[in-house]
Design a protein around this motif. Sequence first.
Motif, PDB file in Angstrom:
ATOM      1  N   UNK A  35     -18.756  15.855   5.331  1.00 61.09           N
ATOM      2  CA  UNK A  35     -18.307  16.929   4.486  1.00 61.09           C
ATOM      3  C   UNK A  35     -17.648  17.915   5.358  1.00 61.09           C
ATOM      4  N   UNK A  36     -18.370  18.573   6.448  1.00 61.91           N
ATOM      5  CA  UNK A  36     -17.805  19.611   7.193  1.00 61.91           C
ATOM      6  C   UNK A  36     -16.294  19.175   7.792  1.00 61.91           C
ATOM      7  N   UNK A  37     -16.163  17.994   8.213  1.00 60.81           N
ATOM      8  CA  UNK A  37     -14.825  17.652   8.520  1.00 60.81           C
ATOM      9  C   UNK A  37     -13.949  17.528   7.343  1.00 60.81           C
ATOM     10  N   UNK A  38     -14.305  17.292   6.067  1.00 61.04           N
ATOM     11  CA  UNK A  38     -13.317  17.300   4.933  1.00 61.04           C
ATOM     12  C   UNK A  38     -12.973  18.662   4.638  1.00 61.04           C
ATOM     13  N   UNK A  39     -14.043  19.483   4.910  1.00 64.60           N
ATOM     14  CA  UNK A  39     -13.645  21.210   4.615  1.00 64.60           C
ATOM     15  C   UNK A  39     -12.747  21.396   5.772  1.00 64.60           C
ATOM     16  N   UNK A  40     -12.722  21.333   7.015  1.00 65.15           N
ATOM     17  CA  UNK A  40     -11.862  21.453   8.027  1.00 65.15           C
ATOM     18  C   UNK A  40     -10.522  20.919   7.658  1.00 65.15           C
ATOM     19  N   UNK A  41     -10.422  19.844   7.184  1.00 67.48           N
ATOM     20  CA  UNK A  41      -9.091  19.290   6.813  1.00 67.48           C
ATOM     21  C   UNK A  41      -8.609  20.043   5.614  1.00 67.48           C
ATOM     22  N   UNK A  42      -9.320  20.227   4.639  1.00 68.24           N
ATOM     23  CA  UNK A  42      -8.805  20.907   3.530  1.00 68.24           C
ATOM     24  C   UNK A  42      -8.373  22.354   3.824  1.00 68.24           C
ATOM     25  N   UNK A  43      -8.965  23.152   4.813  1.00 66.06           N
ATOM     26  CA  UNK A  43      -8.573  24.260   5.116  1.00 66.06           C
ATOM     27  C   UNK A  43      -7.219  24.078   5.712  1.00 66.06           C
ATOM     28  N   UNK A  44      -7.184  23.455   6.804  1.00 68.84           N
ATOM     29  CA  UNK A  44      -5.891  23.516   7.555  1.00 68.84           C
ATOM     30  C   UNK A  44      -4.974  23.007   6.736  1.00 68.84           C
ATOM     31  N   UNK A  45      -5.085  22.009   5.963  1.00 72.54           N
ATOM     32  CA  UNK A  45      -3.879  21.493   5.092  1.00 72.54           C
ATOM     33  C   UNK A  45      -3.468  22.441   3.941  1.00 72.54           C
ATOM     34  N   UNK A  46      -4.372  22.978   3.389  1.00 66.50           N
ATOM     35  CA  UNK A  46      -3.991  23.937   2.238  1.00 66.50           C
ATOM     36  C   UNK A  46      -3.331  25.210   2.891  1.00 66.50           C
ATOM     37  N   UNK A  47      -3.988  25.716   3.814  1.00 62.37           N
ATOM     38  CA  UNK A  47      -3.216  26.962   4.379  1.00 62.37           C
ATOM     39  C   UNK A  47      -1.894  26.597   5.120  1.00 62.37           C
TER      40      UNK A  47
END
Length: 308
Positions: free
Chosen positions: A98-110
Amino acid sequence: MSRRESSGTGNAPNTRRQTATTRSRQRSAAPTARSTATRTGQYGALVAYLAFLAFPFLWLISTAFKPPRELGSIHPRWIPEAPTLENFRQAFTQQPLLAAAGNSLLAAAVSALIAIVLATPMAYVLARYRNRLSRMATGWVVISQAFPLVLVIIPLFLILKGLHLVDSRIGLIMVYVVWSLPFALWMLTGYVRAVPPELEEAAAVDGAGRLRTLVSVTAPLLAPGIVATALFAFITAWNEFFFALVLLKSPGKQTLPVVLTHFLGAEGVADLGPLAAAALLATLPSLLLFAVIQRRITGGMLAGAVKS
């Protein structure tokens, strides 16, 4: 005798007419048969290609729900005999997905958002002001996509180290923006060229400036292209592995593709069940996002179609 000759003479045109009709039907039937065979071959090749693409994903789904006994079987099956969710439980227990998915989501979206904001006005300039400089810039954009990652990772690492952005989410986002910007610029340039310049000329006659024309006239027509470009930029950053592996060292900052490698043991032996479950969870967001936005892309292209 005269009656026979007259009847024969009268039937001759009808016979020739029937013969010509039969020949024309035969000639028209031959292309129809060839086109049907060609179409059948094309559909067959398309089905084979789709099956080739779908095979890894379907096998991943099957593996994610198999118990350990079936994973080690010498006679694998497509459909698990005893489906289980234990692999998913172990995947979340072993690694911080979950934490890794949050990091990926933040980096990809921004990174996708920043790339689109920067690429849209740049694409407008390249598409509307065609000169030697714009052609050189377009050529450089295309050539930059051919650079291998290994060639650019050392300069990027040194630059980020000098800026104290190594092992930083901000540094990773900057790298993703730089890496996706040329592709986004190239795609949006084609969409801008498809917009009729007459619309912008009409807006200029009404007193609109360049900025207002871009925001009020051109940008709405570019909405399908902007959404498609943002989608590709997002998926590229979501699935990216090499930059995240080199630039991020803290476990709490690592992205999902990097965390998936932790399911491999010290000797390279994979924990196959949890790895398949985690990989399936990592693949689903991009597939669902594409499935949802695809309809909007098609609808926007039809709604924004303009005939010049």
